[in-house]
Design an enzyme around this catalytic site. Sequence first.
Site, PDB file in Angstrom:
ATOM      1  CB  SER A 224      -1.175   0.083   1.293  1.00  0.00           C
ATOM      2  OG  SER A 224      -1.924   1.026   0.873  1.00  0.00           O
ATOM      3  CG  ASP A 452      -5.671  -3.211  -3.844  1.00  0.00           C
ATOM      4  OD1 ASP A 452      -6.404  -2.456  -2.942  1.00  0.00           O
ATOM      5  OD2 ASP A 452      -4.923  -3.664  -3.438  1.00  0.00           O
ATOM      6  CG  HIS A 480      -5.240  -2.935   0.362  1.00  0.00           C
ATOM      7  ND1 HIS A 480      -4.670  -2.344  -0.778  1.00  0.00           N
ATOM      8  CD2 HIS A 480      -4.480  -2.396   1.406  1.00  0.00           C
ATOM      9  CE1 HIS A 480      -3.951  -1.366  -0.441  1.00  0.00           C
ATOM     10  NE2 HIS A 480      -3.763  -1.216   0.887  1.00  0.00           N
TER      11      HIS A 480
END
Length: 511
Positions: A224, A452, A480
């Site tokens: 991320s 995602d 994710h």
Amino acid sequence: MRAGLLRGVALACGVVTVLAACSAAPAARQAAARSDTSAAHAPVTLATYYAQKLRWAPCHNGFRCARLTVPFDYSRPAWKRFSLPVIKLPAADPGARIGSLVLNPGGPGGSGVQYAEQARSAVSSAVRARFDVVGFDPRGVGGSQPAVHCMTGSQLDKYFATSDTPDTAAQLATVVSESKLFASECARNAGSLLPYISTRSAARDLDVLRAALGDQRLTYLGKSYGTYLGAWYAQLFPRHVRALVLDGALDPDATSTDINITQAEGFEVALRSFTANCMRAANCPLGRGSNISAGIAKLQGLLDRATHVPLANDLGDGRPADGALLLEGVVAALYSKAYWPVLRTALQDAFGGDGTVLIQLADALLERTSSGSYSNLADANTAINCLDRPWPHALAAWSSVAAQAKKAAPQFGEPIVWGSLPCAYWPVKSYPLPRITAAGAQPILVVGTTRDPATPYRWAQALSRELKSGVLLGWNGDGHTAYMMGSSCVDTIVNGYLIRGAVPRSGTVCP
């Protein structure tokens, strides 16, 4: 959705702890705090920062802890310093050890120490055999000394309960006042830190950590927001790159407006995937069949009603189970397909008038404990995001972007945009958008998941193009990030890259 962007770090706590929330001060972080560098031997030149030796001490469960000292300002190394907690799980096969694998879970504001404590599930056994798995809390985050702390628990409770879908001038005025309060409290309580917690500075800390670990080049897994930290590292230190896995990528070229709208679209896609999956089951509270839009409309109706008349809850802390907080719970569950059964149960309860489980999901995402205290995730998340890229200042510009976002993503567009409004009033000037190419670096593996919610696949495609040595690996999946999320194809390719430097054909998509 008033905590900002890219908060994939809730997954570091694991699905099993979602209803208990995450510990704000795990044992490893406390142990690390006890092994700080002596002030009498604090570095005063860049060379002495790079030459420092980590003083490892046993923590718990086979981990070892230490602290790393880094300068507030790299142009003034003898000035003030951050002390950062570091944790490692030593390689399982010392005789075959390659070096260290440094992790960052995202956020910004996520604890790398807390994430590394999950090493036995977050990193494959093949990689753990060959690498010490290392985590650290970036400057201003978690167990960093000092750390960014802006709002009290009760202030944050009110902040997160504020509706981010203002329909009237009075509702918008509340959003504005809460956003101004957040910015002013950060200025009052953490103002001396705010200019020094950029991702660029954290990337420089990462190179000091690399040297302190004794590695000539960095091996890194960033998820991320951690992909942005890794990209900045490669830009600043391309010759120090051994292998970087950037999983769930953020596009460094994207403006703050683009990020908000694109992320809202990503959550919209995830919500549709969840709804389609739910509506195939007999007990789905959103209905049965294939009319996904009708199922989402039913959810939106629930949230709208709760905004006016909050649901009941069993938590006993006085917080209203209103639409804003319930939406945070939905968002938390969309980060991982493994949460979908929990979300289905939570929605069944909510349609029955009980918002308890949705609030508990929200608390796990926002790192709120049952006692009403928060980690500094929300504070650090906002402070780093507001510093890292420019934001609009005029309220009219925000209103225009919110309208665009609502059109592009009806459920999530407005909340994500208005959730970033503190940046309009931020007390520190933001940095301009960077141009990151990492010219001269070894191949960098960029990983993206096609559905995602937080970091849409097109960001991974963009980052792999922008990096001179970028290689794209896709996963046709939900949730994710991709590594260690259920795809043996992704895991095998990432393991081969980390251990042997084996690079797949760019554009490979795992089924």
